[in-house]
Design a protein around this motif. Structure first.
Motif, mmCIF file in Angstrom:
data_model
loop_
_atom_site.group_PDB
_atom_site.id
_atom_site.type_symbol
_atom_site.label_atom_id
_atom_site.label_comp_id
_atom_site.label_asym_id
_atom_site.label_seq_id
_atom_site.Cartn_x
_atom_site.Cartn_y
_atom_site.Cartn_z
ATOM 1 N N LEU A 6 0.860 -1.179 0.000
ATOM 2 C CA LEU A 6 0.000 0.000 0.000
ATOM 3 C C LEU A 6 0.897 1.231 0.000
ATOM 4 O O LEU A 6 1.478 1.586 1.026
ATOM 5 C CB LEU A 6 -0.931 0.001 1.219
ATOM 6 C CG LEU A 6 -1.912 -1.159 1.324
ATOM 7 C CD1 LEU A 6 -2.701 -1.065 2.619
ATOM 8 C CD2 LEU A 6 -2.842 -1.189 0.125
ATOM 9 N N ASP A 7 1.038 1.843 -1.155
ATOM 10 C CA ASP A 7 1.845 3.044 -1.319
ATOM 11 C C ASP A 7 0.988 4.113 -1.982
ATOM 12 O O ASP A 7 1.050 4.313 -3.194
ATOM 13 C CB ASP A 7 3.104 2.746 -2.149
ATOM 14 C CG ASP A 7 4.109 1.914 -1.381
ATOM 15 O OD1 ASP A 7 4.375 2.254 -0.211
ATOM 16 O OD2 ASP A 7 4.627 0.939 -1.941
ATOM 17 N N TYR A 18 10.949 -0.843 2.166
ATOM 18 C CA TYR A 18 9.711 -0.945 2.912
ATOM 19 C C TYR A 18 8.569 -0.400 2.076
ATOM 20 O O TYR A 18 8.772 0.153 1.009
ATOM 21 C CB TYR A 18 9.804 -0.202 4.255
ATOM 22 C CG TYR A 18 9.638 1.299 4.155
ATOM 23 C CD1 TYR A 18 8.416 1.880 4.466
ATOM 24 C CD2 TYR A 18 10.670 2.112 3.742
ATOM 25 C CE1 TYR A 18 8.241 3.260 4.358
ATOM 26 C CE2 TYR A 18 10.511 3.473 3.653
ATOM 27 C CZ TYR A 18 9.302 4.049 3.955
ATOM 28 O OH TYR A 18 9.129 5.392 3.859
ATOM 29 N N THR A 19 7.370 -0.569 2.572
ATOM 30 C CA THR A 19 6.181 -0.012 1.958
ATOM 31 C C THR A 19 5.429 0.745 3.043
ATOM 32 O O THR A 19 5.602 0.475 4.224
ATOM 33 C CB THR A 19 5.318 -1.119 1.329
ATOM 34 O OG1 THR A 19 4.211 -0.533 0.676
ATOM 35 C CG2 THR A 19 4.826 -2.115 2.362
ATOM 36 N N HIS A 20 4.568 1.689 2.643
ATOM 37 C CA HIS A 20 3.814 2.456 3.642
ATOM 38 C C HIS A 20 2.851 1.573 4.436
ATOM 39 O O HIS A 20 2.573 1.843 5.607
ATOM 40 C CB HIS A 20 3.032 3.589 2.970
ATOM 41 C CG HIS A 20 3.898 4.744 2.592
ATOM 42 N ND1 HIS A 20 4.504 5.550 3.524
ATOM 43 C CD2 HIS A 20 4.273 5.218 1.385
ATOM 44 C CE1 HIS A 20 5.203 6.474 2.911
ATOM 45 N NE2 HIS A 20 5.092 6.302 1.601
ATOM 46 N N ALA A 76 4.676 -9.341 7.191
ATOM 47 C CA ALA A 76 3.782 -8.238 6.838
ATOM 48 C C ALA A 76 4.215 -6.950 7.518
ATOM 49 O O ALA A 76 3.999 -5.866 6.988
ATOM 50 C CB ALA A 76 2.343 -8.567 7.232
ATOM 51 N N LYS A 77 4.839 -7.043 8.699
ATOM 52 C CA LYS A 77 5.211 -5.859 9.480
ATOM 53 C C LYS A 77 6.465 -6.170 10.279
ATOM 54 O O LYS A 77 6.572 -7.224 10.911
ATOM 55 C CB LYS A 77 4.068 -5.479 10.435
ATOM 56 C CG LYS A 77 4.375 -4.347 11.399
ATOM 57 C CD LYS A 77 4.429 -3.006 10.690
ATOM 58 C CE LYS A 77 4.460 -1.840 11.659
ATOM 59 N NZ LYS A 77 5.786 -1.318 11.861
ATOM 60 N N VAL A 78 7.428 -5.249 10.239
ATOM 61 C CA VAL A 78 8.664 -5.374 11.008
ATOM 62 C C VAL A 78 8.890 -4.070 11.762
ATOM 63 O O VAL A 78 8.785 -2.990 11.177
ATOM 64 C CB VAL A 78 9.876 -5.667 10.093
ATOM 65 C CG1 VAL A 78 11.178 -5.655 10.887
ATOM 66 C CG2 VAL A 78 9.697 -6.987 9.366
ATOM 67 N N THR A 79 9.188 -4.175 13.047
ATOM 68 C CA THR A 79 9.562 -3.016 13.850
ATOM 69 C C THR A 79 10.970 -3.253 14.386
ATOM 70 O O THR A 79 11.231 -4.290 14.996
ATOM 71 C CB THR A 79 8.588 -2.794 15.021
ATOM 72 O OG1 THR A 79 7.265 -2.645 14.493
ATOM 73 C CG2 THR A 79 8.960 -1.551 15.817
ATOM 74 N N THR A 103 9.223 -6.435 0.728
ATOM 75 C CA THR A 103 9.154 -5.109 1.353
ATOM 76 C C THR A 103 7.950 -5.008 2.282
ATOM 77 O O THR A 103 6.897 -4.508 1.896
ATOM 78 C CB THR A 103 9.076 -3.998 0.291
ATOM 79 O OG1 THR A 103 7.981 -4.281 -0.589
ATOM 80 C CG2 THR A 103 10.358 -3.911 -0.514
ATOM 81 N N PRO A 104 8.064 -5.474 3.516
ATOM 82 C CA PRO A 104 6.948 -5.367 4.458
ATOM 83 C C PRO A 104 6.783 -3.940 4.962
ATOM 84 O O PRO A 104 7.653 -3.090 4.736
ATOM 85 C CB PRO A 104 7.375 -6.289 5.606
ATOM 86 C CG PRO A 104 8.864 -6.253 5.568
ATOM 87 C CD PRO A 104 9.228 -6.126 4.109
ATOM 88 N N ALA A 105 5.670 -3.679 5.637
ATOM 89 C CA ALA A 105 5.532 -2.417 6.361
ATOM 90 C C ALA A 105 6.644 -2.385 7.404
ATOM 91 O O ALA A 105 7.025 -3.422 7.962
ATOM 92 C CB ALA A 105 4.165 -2.329 7.013
#
Length: 129
Positions: A6-7, A18-20, A76-79, A103-105
Motif C-alpha cells: 500500500l503506497d 519498505y512499503t507504507h 507483513a510488518k517489522v519493527t 518489502t513489508p511495512a
C-alpha cells in the motif's frame, strides 16, 4: 493469500526496503514474533559490532518464522528498535540482505534498549494462507 503493498499516491514515495502499509488477504495463520535481540552467538555471548548483532538478531527472527513453517516472504510488518541513529544505514543494508525483494511495512524507532550491550531489537508479524 496475498500481501499487497500500500503506497498511496498522496504520500511521498517509500524509499528503501519498505512499503507504507500492507494489505493481507486470505491469511489463515498469523505469527507475532516477540522482540528478538542479539543473544547469543555460538559462544553464548553478544557480539560487540552492530553488523554482527544485526545478523544474529535477524537469524533469531528467522528461527521463529521457521518454527512456524514460514520465511521472510510471510512478513507483513517489522519493527526495529535501534540504540543509536548511527546504526540506520547498516541496519537498512543488512535488512535488505535478509529480505531481498520483499518489502513489508516497516517502523524504525531510536530508543534505549533493555540491555546496554544490545544495539537493536526486532519484532515482526508474519501471515500465511
Amino acid at each position: 493469500m496475498t500481501i499487497e503493498r500500500l503506497d498511496p499516491a498522496a504520500l511521498p514515495a517509500a524509499t528503501g526496503t519498505y512499503t507504507h502499509g500492507t494489505l493481507v488477504t486470505g491469511a489463515r495463520r498469523t505469527v507475532y514474533v516477540s522482540g528478538q535481540v542479539p543473544w547469543a552467538d555460538a559462544d553464548g555471548r553478544v557480539p560487540p559490532e552492530f553488523d554482527d548483532q544485526c545478523r544474529l538478531t535477524w537469524r533469531n527472527v528467522l528461527a521463529v518464522l521457521a518454527e512456524a513453517g514460514m520465511g521472510v516472504e510471510h512478513l507483513a510488518k517489522v519493527t526495529t528498535y535501534l540504540a543509536d541513529r548511527r546504526y540506520r544505514e547498516a541496519n537498512s543494508r543488512i535488512r535488505q540482505e535478509v529480505l531481498g525483494e520483499h518489502t513489508p511495512a516497516l517502523t524504525i524507532i531510536i530508543t534505549d534498549i533493555y540491555a546496554e550491550d544490545w544495539l537493536l531489537e526486532i519484532e515482526a508479524v508474519a501471515v500465511e494462507s
